[in-house]
Design an enzyme around this catalytic site. Structure first.
Site, PDB file in Angstrom:
ATOM      1  N   TYR A 189     -18.140  13.193 -13.389  1.00 47.54           N
ATOM      2  CA  TYR A 189     -18.052  14.390 -14.215  1.00 47.54           C
ATOM      3  C   TYR A 189     -16.708  14.521 -14.945  1.00 47.54           C
ATOM      4  O   TYR A 189     -16.647  15.136 -16.001  1.00 47.54           O
ATOM      5  CB  TYR A 189     -18.253  15.645 -13.347  1.00 47.54           C
ATOM      6  CG  TYR A 189     -19.595  15.710 -12.676  1.00 47.54           C
ATOM      7  CD1 TYR A 189     -20.770  15.740 -13.435  1.00 47.54           C
ATOM      8  CD2 TYR A 189     -19.709  15.743 -11.290  1.00 47.54           C
ATOM      9  CE1 TYR A 189     -22.016  15.798 -12.827  1.00 47.54           C
ATOM     10  CE2 TYR A 189     -20.937  15.802 -10.672  1.00 47.54           C
ATOM     11  CZ  TYR A 189     -22.086  15.825 -11.436  1.00 47.54           C
ATOM     12  OH  TYR A 189     -23.311  15.877 -10.831  1.00 47.54           O
ATOM     13  N   ARG A 248       0.795  -1.222   0.000  1.00 49.19           N
ATOM     14  CA  ARG A 248       0.000   0.000   0.000  1.00 49.19           C
ATOM     15  C   ARG A 248       0.831   1.278   0.000  1.00 49.19           C
ATOM     16  O   ARG A 248       0.655   2.134  -0.849  1.00 49.19           O
ATOM     17  CB  ARG A 248      -0.926   0.004   1.220  1.00 49.19           C
ATOM     18  CG  ARG A 248      -1.972   1.115   1.174  1.00 49.19           C
ATOM     19  CD  ARG A 248      -2.876   1.085   2.395  1.00 49.19           C
ATOM     20  NE  ARG A 248      -3.535  -0.199   2.586  1.00 49.19           N
ATOM     21  CZ  ARG A 248      -4.304  -0.499   3.607  1.00 49.19           C
ATOM     22  NH1 ARG A 248      -4.503   0.411   4.561  1.00 49.19           N
ATOM     23  NH2 ARG A 248      -4.876  -1.681   3.714  1.00 49.19           N
ATOM     24  N   HIS A 262      -8.090  -3.745  -7.449  1.00 49.54           N
ATOM     25  CA  HIS A 262      -7.857  -2.995  -6.202  1.00 49.54           C
ATOM     26  C   HIS A 262      -9.151  -2.821  -5.404  1.00 49.54           C
ATOM     27  O   HIS A 262      -9.759  -1.760  -5.419  1.00 49.54           O
ATOM     28  CB  HIS A 262      -7.258  -1.621  -6.538  1.00 49.54           C
ATOM     29  CG  HIS A 262      -6.628  -0.937  -5.362  1.00 49.54           C
ATOM     30  ND1 HIS A 262      -5.382  -1.274  -4.877  1.00 49.54           N
ATOM     31  CD2 HIS A 262      -7.071   0.090  -4.583  1.00 49.54           C
ATOM     32  CE1 HIS A 262      -5.075  -0.498  -3.865  1.00 49.54           C
ATOM     33  NE2 HIS A 262      -6.094   0.339  -3.657  1.00 49.54           N
TER      34      HIS A 262
END
Length: 819
Positions: A123, A33, A79
């Site tokens: 968006y 990570r 993921h």
């Protein structure tokens, strides 16, 4: 289910279980990570985002796709840690102020320098940048190891076969368990030049040589690296603290001086920085700033600090650097995963591991291509073998029952492999023409040559290094740009002197030992004979004894009546108004309770060897003992002071003056007598000596001493206790030997009172006079009459009954006129 039904209980120590579980957790965070792989410089989430876009075909020349589509692809396949982590990662990879060479091309609102959040993923749109394609090039050629995804349904790369040194040029940051990484970005052109030099030097380039190519980190927001020590330490050790400053320039806008910020330090929030500055203005810590305007737009950053009238721009700028994020620090901590383990790396290590990775990629790519070439040669050999026996081949195929039968007959007849046989059967009839046959022969010959080249690549290390270099130079030609962050090699930490204006101030020390500094601008010049302005209100039975004109950056050497010397910077003396009482000296310096300050010296920088070796401290006691010591003996300030002179019983140090070694010494007595002799008559001694006789007298007392350079002109000013004074020509005082009785300098009467002060003055000077009652007056020296030695002088200041003059001081012009 009970134990009797087959359940087996295993007792485990909770401490051991917690330790084991925490280690597993921490290693998962470290490896999977928070820390990047040293080879491609990516954390797993970054790698998965790029690989997911690559798999979807959203490359640099394709159309933009909704961010939500990529997030869903990465989330569902590689993921499974939440859409926020994936989208935030993708946003950062697209922000040009966050990453030096963005890897994602974003369309839409991706946030701002003010830390405004990006638009929702539904968006915004993205696609890969061209440079990120270089990280995935050759991934289909078995150049890297693949691993199963979280549900074992797909495979993903463990590392990308990157052609760009991503960890060096883009850096990274991350917080793991028990460790963190913070690798700065660098310029691509400089980095590739350094790697090429490393290769040319047989992988034996020193860090000092690397620094000649990679000058320093190169941050996406530009700015200035202030000082180079932190950079060098980071390059050598992998850890270091780099000072970053904003890039500014000055402008005049509508008659006001303005500080314009063009670039801010890396990772600084612009709006927070402005808000903090406004808060400092309200608190009175930024009094010189009139207004702040943020004029940033799509064309670039521009912050305008409009200054007040008549302020020192450099002082304000240094305060901004000191108290606001216009100056910040980047703490380098180069930790990355090497073979799955976190390792601290210097700049040479980063280059070394990248070059090693490129060797590994080229070897694996070459083996893949060699395997493909050999297979194709094998097929072509089959073609060429049967092309001369076409009729036989056709008859065999026509007589075969099915495809497998035809394949077996060809294998048996022409002694070819199964793959060759299947390829022959799949061959188009047009390949049987003479033209096509020639093409096959040429292809065969080319492949044979290519195989030799590929084998040479595998055998020779030098050939692989040359390929690495050529590919890097190609990357440089495509993506190089100029350095954004400038380097100030000689920058240092902000000194407190940079924050304090070197203005002229008045220092006052009272009889009871209270000291303060006040801006000279608070005192107005008056004519001779005035009554003066109200100064500080003296404490009962206290009055101001010493008055000194100084500048904030000077050193003040304080000499006590017991012969000790203490140091203070003028700006360290508490500031007060004209009417304030000041602060007790013993609260500022380590003064004994039965000692008090009697003399003072102003000096410039005590670290300047030429200055301290060319100056002397001349001291005189009330008993007429004089001593000369080199200023070098006082150039190392000590908290508890030092011994300046050994004082005999019933004597005390009265005066200390800085000289250059060729002065004439004037010592005056309370009775109005004065002696003049050459400074050369006094031998320089150490700090722990007694001194020699300067003036000889009985039933009298020394009240002052001045030192005048031999070629210096001017007047001798004398002031009596009752406010009388005059000027006399220096030439009126003949030069005698040290130890004489002196001559008359003022006619002392009951009306004049005893002599209290002598000064060396010129027409350009002003005089500050302070009464024991605390009243001060400033008059021009040119207003004081020039008279003979034996006269009583004229009245300088009106005194009320029971009042007297405590001290006088000369106002020097210009400011730096202090010796």
């Amino acid at each position: 289910m009970s134990e009797s039904e087959g359940e087996k209980l295993i007792p485990i120590n909770i401490e051991d279980e917690m330790k084991s579980s925490y280690i597993d957790y921490s290693m998962s965070v470290i490896v999977s990570r928070a820390l990047p792989d040293v080879r491609d410089g990516l954390k797993p989430v970054h790698r998965r985002v790029l690989y997911g876009m690559y798999q979807l075909g959203i490359i640099s020349n394709s159309s933009y796709k909704k961010s939500a589509r990529i997030v869903g692809e990465v989330l569902g396949k590689y993921h499974p840690h939440g859409d926020v982590s994936v989208y935030d990662t993708m946003v950062r990879m697209a922000q040009k102020w966050t990453i030096r060479y963005p890897l994602v091309d974003g369309q839409g609102n991706f946030g701002s320098l003010d830390a405004d959040p990006p638009a929702a993923m539904r968006y915004t749109e993205v696609r890969m940048k061209k440079i990120s394609e270089e990280m995935l090039l050759d991934i289909k050629k078995e150049t890297v190891d693949m691993q199963l995804n979280f549900d074992d349904s797909l495979k993903e790369p463990k590392v990308l076969p990157t052609r760009i040194p991503n960890l060096i040029i883009n850096g990274t940051s991350g917080i793991a368990v028990g460790m963190a990484t913070n690798i700065p970005p660098h310029n691509l052109k400089e980095t590739i030049n350094a790697i090429c030099a490393y290769i040319d030097n047989d992988n034996n380039l020193s860090i000092e040589q690397i620094i000649k190519y990679i000058k320093a980190p190169d941050f996406p927001t530009g700015g200035i690296i202030y000082g180079y020590d932190g950079v060098k330490k980071a390059f050598h050790t992998g850890r270091g603290r780099i000072v970053l400053r904003a890039k500014v320039h000055l402008e005049d806008l509508q008659g006001r001086q303005c500080i314009i910020v063009d670039e801010i330090p890396y990772q600084v929030n612009k709006s927070d920085m402005i808000a903090k500055t406004v808060l400092l203005m309200k608190e009175g810590k930024m009094e010189g700033i009139y207004q702040i305007r943020d004029e940033s737009d799509r064309n670039g950053l521009r912050i305008v600090y409009i200054l007040k009238q008549n302020v020192n721009t450099n002082i304000i700028l240094n305060k901004l650097f000191q108290y606001t994020p216009l100056q910040t620090y980047f703490n380098v901590n180069n930790i990355a995963l090497v073979n799955g383990k976190p390792v601290q790396l210097n700049i040479k290590n980063l280059i070394q591991y990248f070059v090693d990775h490129r060797h590994d990629v080229i070897i694996r790519r070459t083996k893949y291509e060699l395997k493909k070439c050999k297979y194709r040669v094998h097929i072509l050999m089959g073609f060429l073998k049967i092309l001369d026996h076409l009729n036989i081949m056709i008859q065999l195929i026509k007589g075969a029952h099915n495809h497998n039968d035809a394949c077996n007959k060809l294998i048996k007849k022409f002694e070819i492999s199964e793959d060759q046989s299947k390829s022959i059967l799949d061959m188009r009839l047009q390949n049987l023409t003479s033209l096509e046959r020639n093409k096959l022969k040429k292809e065969y010959e080319k492949l044979i040559k290519k195989i030799d080249i590929l084998k040479n690549i595998l055998i020779k290390y030098s050939v692989r290094t040359q390929i690495i270099k050529e590919e890097l130079l190609d990357i440089k030609n495509k993506y190089q740009d100029i350095r954004r962050t400038k380097i100030d090699y000689y920058g240092n930490k902000v000194n407190i002197e940079d924050l304090i204006e070197d203005e002229q101030v008045v220092l006052t020390i009272s009889h009871a030992g209270y000291i303060k500094r006040t801006s000279l601008s608070e005192y107005k010049r008056q004519g001779r004979g005035g009554i003066g302005n109200r100064g500080a209100t003296a404490r009962e039975s206290d009055f101001f004894k010493h008055l000194l004109i100084a500048t904030n950056h000077q050193y003040l050497l304080l000499f006590t009546e017991k012969g000790k010397c203490f140091w203070l910077r003028v700006y360290e003396i508490p500031e007060g108004s004209k009417i304030s009482k000041g602060r007790a000296i013993q609260n500022i310096i380590h003064l004994q309770h039965d000692d008090k300050v009697n003399a003072y010296i102003l000096t410039r920088d005590l670290s300047n060897k030429n200055y301290i070796k060319g100056h002397y401290v001349m001291m005189v006691t009330q008993k007429g003992i004089i001593k000369k010591t080199s200023l070098e003996n006082y150039s190392r300030p000590r908290k508890h002071g030092i011994n300046a002179i050994i004082i005999r019983k019933e004597d005390s140090l009265l005066e200390a003056i800085l000289t250059k070694g060729d002065s004439h010494v004037f010592i005056a007595l309370k009775s109005g007598r004065i002696i003049r002799f050459s400074e050369k008559k006094v031998r320089s001694t150490g700090r722990t000596s007694y001194g020699v006789i300067g003036i000889n007298f009985t039933k009298d007392m020394v009240i002052g001493m001045i030192c005048v350079e031999s070629k210096e002109k001017g007047y001798l000013l004398v002031v009596s206790e009752k406010g009388f004074g005059k000027r006399s020509n220096i030439k009126d005082y003949r030069i005698t030997n040290r130890g004489g009785k002196g001559i008359k300098t003022i006619h002392i009467t009951k009306k004049t009172g005893s002599l209290i002060s002598i000064k060396h003055v010129t027409d350009q000077d002003d005089l500050m006079i302070i009464k024991k009652s605390g009243i001060m007056i400033r008059i021009s020296i040119s207003d004081i009459r020039v008279m003979g030695r034996a006269t009583q002088g004229v009245r300088l200041i009106n005194l009320k009954e029971n009042d007297a003059i405590a001290d006088v001081a000369k106002v020097y012009k210009p400011i730096m006129g202090f010796r």
